[in-house]
Design a protein around this motif. Structure first.
Motif, PDB file in Angstrom:
ATOM      1  N   LYS A   1       0.817  -1.216   0.000  1.00  0.00           N
ATOM      2  CA  LYS A   1       0.000   0.000   0.000  1.00  0.00           C
ATOM      3  C   LYS A   1       0.855   1.272   0.000  1.00  0.00           C
ATOM      4  N   THR A   2       1.878   1.286  -0.805  1.00  0.00           N
ATOM      5  CA  THR A   2       2.747   2.458  -0.921  1.00  0.00           C
ATOM      6  C   THR A   2       2.555   3.080  -2.302  1.00  0.00           C
ATOM      7  N   PRO A   3       2.058   4.332  -2.387  1.00  0.00           N
ATOM      8  CA  PRO A   3       1.816   4.964  -3.693  1.00  0.00           C
ATOM      9  C   PRO A   3       3.044   5.015  -4.584  1.00  0.00           C
ATOM     10  N   LEU A   4       4.233   5.062  -3.984  1.00  0.00           N
ATOM     11  CA  LEU A   4       5.457   5.113  -4.776  1.00  0.00           C
ATOM     12  C   LEU A   4       5.665   3.826  -5.573  1.00  0.00           C
ATOM     13  N   LEU A   5       4.992   2.751  -5.160  1.00  0.00           N
ATOM     14  CA  LEU A   5       5.073   1.478  -5.882  1.00  0.00           C
ATOM     15  C   LEU A   5       3.890   1.340  -6.835  1.00  0.00           C
ATOM     16  N   ASN A   6       3.523   2.421  -7.478  1.00  0.00           N
ATOM     17  CA  ASN A   6       2.405   2.413  -8.422  1.00  0.00           C
ATOM     18  C   ASN A   6       2.650   1.347  -9.496  1.00  0.00           C
ATOM     19  N   PRO A   7       1.715   0.413  -9.677  1.00  0.00           N
ATOM     20  CA  PRO A   7       1.949  -0.699 -10.616  1.00  0.00           C
ATOM     21  C   PRO A   7       2.124  -0.254 -12.063  1.00  0.00           C
ATOM     22  N   VAL A   8       1.440   0.822 -12.468  1.00  0.00           N
ATOM     23  CA  VAL A   8       1.599   1.316 -13.836  1.00  0.00           C
ATOM     24  C   VAL A   8       3.024   1.825 -14.049  1.00  0.00           C
ATOM     25  N   LEU A   9       3.509   2.609 -13.090  1.00  0.00           N
ATOM     26  CA  LEU A   9       4.863   3.150 -13.178  1.00  0.00           C
ATOM     27  C   LEU A   9       5.901   2.032 -13.217  1.00  0.00           C
ATOM     28  N   LEU A  10       5.774   1.080 -12.307  1.00  0.00           N
ATOM     29  CA  LEU A  10       6.757  -0.008 -12.237  1.00  0.00           C
ATOM     30  C   LEU A  10       6.723  -0.884 -13.485  1.00  0.00           C
ATOM     31  N   THR A  11       5.526  -1.108 -14.025  1.00  0.00           N
ATOM     32  CA  THR A  11       5.408  -1.915 -15.242  1.00  0.00           C
ATOM     33  C   THR A  11       6.087  -1.226 -16.418  1.00  0.00           C
ATOM     34  N   ILE A  12       5.858   0.080 -16.535  1.00  0.00           N
ATOM     35  CA  ILE A  12       6.475   0.840 -17.625  1.00  0.00           C
ATOM     36  C   ILE A  12       7.995   0.818 -17.510  1.00  0.00           C
ATOM     37  N   LEU A  13       8.506   1.068 -16.311  1.00  0.00           N
ATOM     38  CA  LEU A  13       9.958   1.087 -16.112  1.00  0.00           C
ATOM     39  C   LEU A  13      10.577  -0.280 -16.403  1.00  0.00           C
ATOM     40  N   CYS A  14       9.911  -1.325 -15.945  1.00  0.00           N
ATOM     41  CA  CYS A  14      10.433  -2.676 -16.167  1.00  0.00           C
ATOM     42  C   CYS A  14      10.430  -3.027 -17.657  1.00  0.00           C
ATOM     43  N   LEU A  15       9.356  -2.655 -18.363  1.00  0.00           N
ATOM     44  CA  LEU A  15       9.281  -2.936 -19.795  1.00  0.00           C
ATOM     45  C   LEU A  15      10.345  -2.167 -20.575  1.00  0.00           C
ATOM     46  N   ILE A  16      10.612  -0.935 -20.152  1.00  0.00           N
ATOM     47  CA  ILE A  16      11.665  -0.153 -20.819  1.00  0.00           C
ATOM     48  C   ILE A  16      13.012  -0.868 -20.707  1.00  0.00           C
ATOM     49  N   VAL A  17      13.307  -1.366 -19.503  1.00  0.00           N
ATOM     50  CA  VAL A  17      14.578  -2.065 -19.283  1.00  0.00           C
ATOM     51  C   VAL A  17      14.635  -3.355 -20.107  1.00  0.00           C
ATOM     52  N   VAL A  18      13.545  -4.117 -20.081  1.00  0.00           N
ATOM     53  CA  VAL A  18      13.514  -5.395 -20.799  1.00  0.00           C
ATOM     54  C   VAL A  18      13.652  -5.180 -22.305  1.00  0.00           C
ATOM     55  N   LEU A  19      12.891  -4.222 -22.849  1.00  0.00           N
ATOM     56  CA  LEU A  19      12.943  -3.975 -24.289  1.00  0.00           C
ATOM     57  C   LEU A  19      14.306  -3.439 -24.710  1.00  0.00           C
ATOM     58  N   LYS A  20      14.878  -2.585 -23.873  1.00  0.00           N
ATOM     59  CA  LYS A  20      16.192  -2.033 -24.187  1.00  0.00           C
ATOM     60  C   LYS A  20      17.259  -3.126 -24.133  1.00  0.00           C
ATOM     61  N   TYR A  21      17.216  -3.935 -23.085  1.00  0.00           N
ATOM     62  CA  TYR A  21      18.207  -5.000 -22.921  1.00  0.00           C
ATOM     63  C   TYR A  21      18.075  -6.057 -24.010  1.00  0.00           C
ATOM     64  N   SER A  22      16.826  -6.324 -24.417  1.00  0.00           N
ATOM     65  CA  SER A  22      16.583  -7.363 -25.422  1.00  0.00           C
ATOM     66  C   SER A  22      16.694  -6.832 -26.843  1.00  0.00           C
ATOM     67  N   ASP A  23      16.925  -5.516 -26.963  1.00  0.00           N
ATOM     68  CA  ASP A  23      17.049  -4.882 -28.274  1.00  0.00           C
ATOM     69  C   ASP A  23      15.797  -5.099 -29.122  1.00  0.00           C
ATOM     70  N   VAL A  24      14.631  -4.929 -28.467  1.00  0.00           N
ATOM     71  CA  VAL A  24      13.354  -5.077 -29.162  1.00  0.00           C
ATOM     72  C   VAL A  24      12.857  -3.697 -29.587  1.00  0.00           C
TER      73      VAL A  24
END
Length: 230
Positions: free
Chosen positions: A30-53
């Protein structure tokens, strides 16, 4: 891993899986800083960048998520219908708050941006930052802004509002559900409304209503305010 994202099934499953994971973490802590939309976007950016997609590949294979944005917005009408009585009793307050919010949202951008020496194109692109993306891009285009840049600002403001908004509301001591919903919808549009729904049904309904009202008022006041300041 890049070939995996060429599969629509994998791309959709990865995106939804990440969101469900972060949503579970959010519900637990229940911590607003752990907003699921924000975390999902950040994680996808890292994955796509690392995977060169390429982003175009990811966007193509997750088009169903984009398509479902329409029905999800329409679904907010159910919440509004259930809260019609409450909305009717507070119509003047709701209209006044969203109108003032639209004016201050544009004026604050113009003043701060001019103080920092921003040019006209940038100011106009930032002005409708608190409105849902399609309307914001239209307002920006009609007034000489850069729609693609506007979309970036809208997303940033939405994520920031959804993340920091609940903390500010708690610290300031706002207790009434209508005030909470107006705050989130007026400042952080769709992403803020997703956070408002987490607060309660009434908060989500009012926030959803604020998205539409903010779009109307911002489209009306932006040209006049730009004319006034420039």
């Amino acid at each position: 891993m890049n070939h995996l994202f060429e599969s629509e099934t994998f791309a959709l499953a990865a995106t939804l899986g990440l969101f469900i994971l972060f949503e579970a973490i959010y519900q637990k802590l229940k911590t607003p800083l752990l907003n699921p939309v924000l975390l999902t976007i950040l994680c996808l950016i890292v994955v796509l960048k690392y995977s060169d997609v390429p982003y175009e590949t990811y966007q193509k294979n997750t088009h169903m998520i984009h398509f479902m944005l329409g029905p999800s917005v329409v679904a907010l009408g159910v919440l509004l219908y259930e809260q019609l009585h409450t909305i009717g009793k507070n119509a003047i307050a709701i209209l006044s708050a969203t109108f003032i919010g639209s004016v201050m949202g544009v004026v604050s951008v113009i003043i701060v941006a001019k103080l920092f020496g921003a040019d006209y194109d940038l100011i106009v692109s930032m002005a409708p930052k608190s409105v849902t993306t399609p309307i914001a891009m239209g307002v920006s285009l009609q007034n000489g802004g850069i729609p693609s840049m506007t979309a970036v600002f809208v997303i940033i403001v939405g994520i920031l509002g959804a993340t920091v908004g609940p903390i500010v509301i708690e610290k300031v001591g706002i207790k009434k559900p209508i005030a909470k919903g107006l705050s989130m919808g007026t400042c952080a549009h769709g992403i803020g409304t997703a956070a408002a729904i987490q607060m309660g049904v009434l908060e989500g309904a009012i926030s959803g209503l604020s998205i539409g009202l903010m779009g109307i008022f911002t489209a009306l006041v932006t040209p006049a305010l730009l004319e006034l300041f420039f």
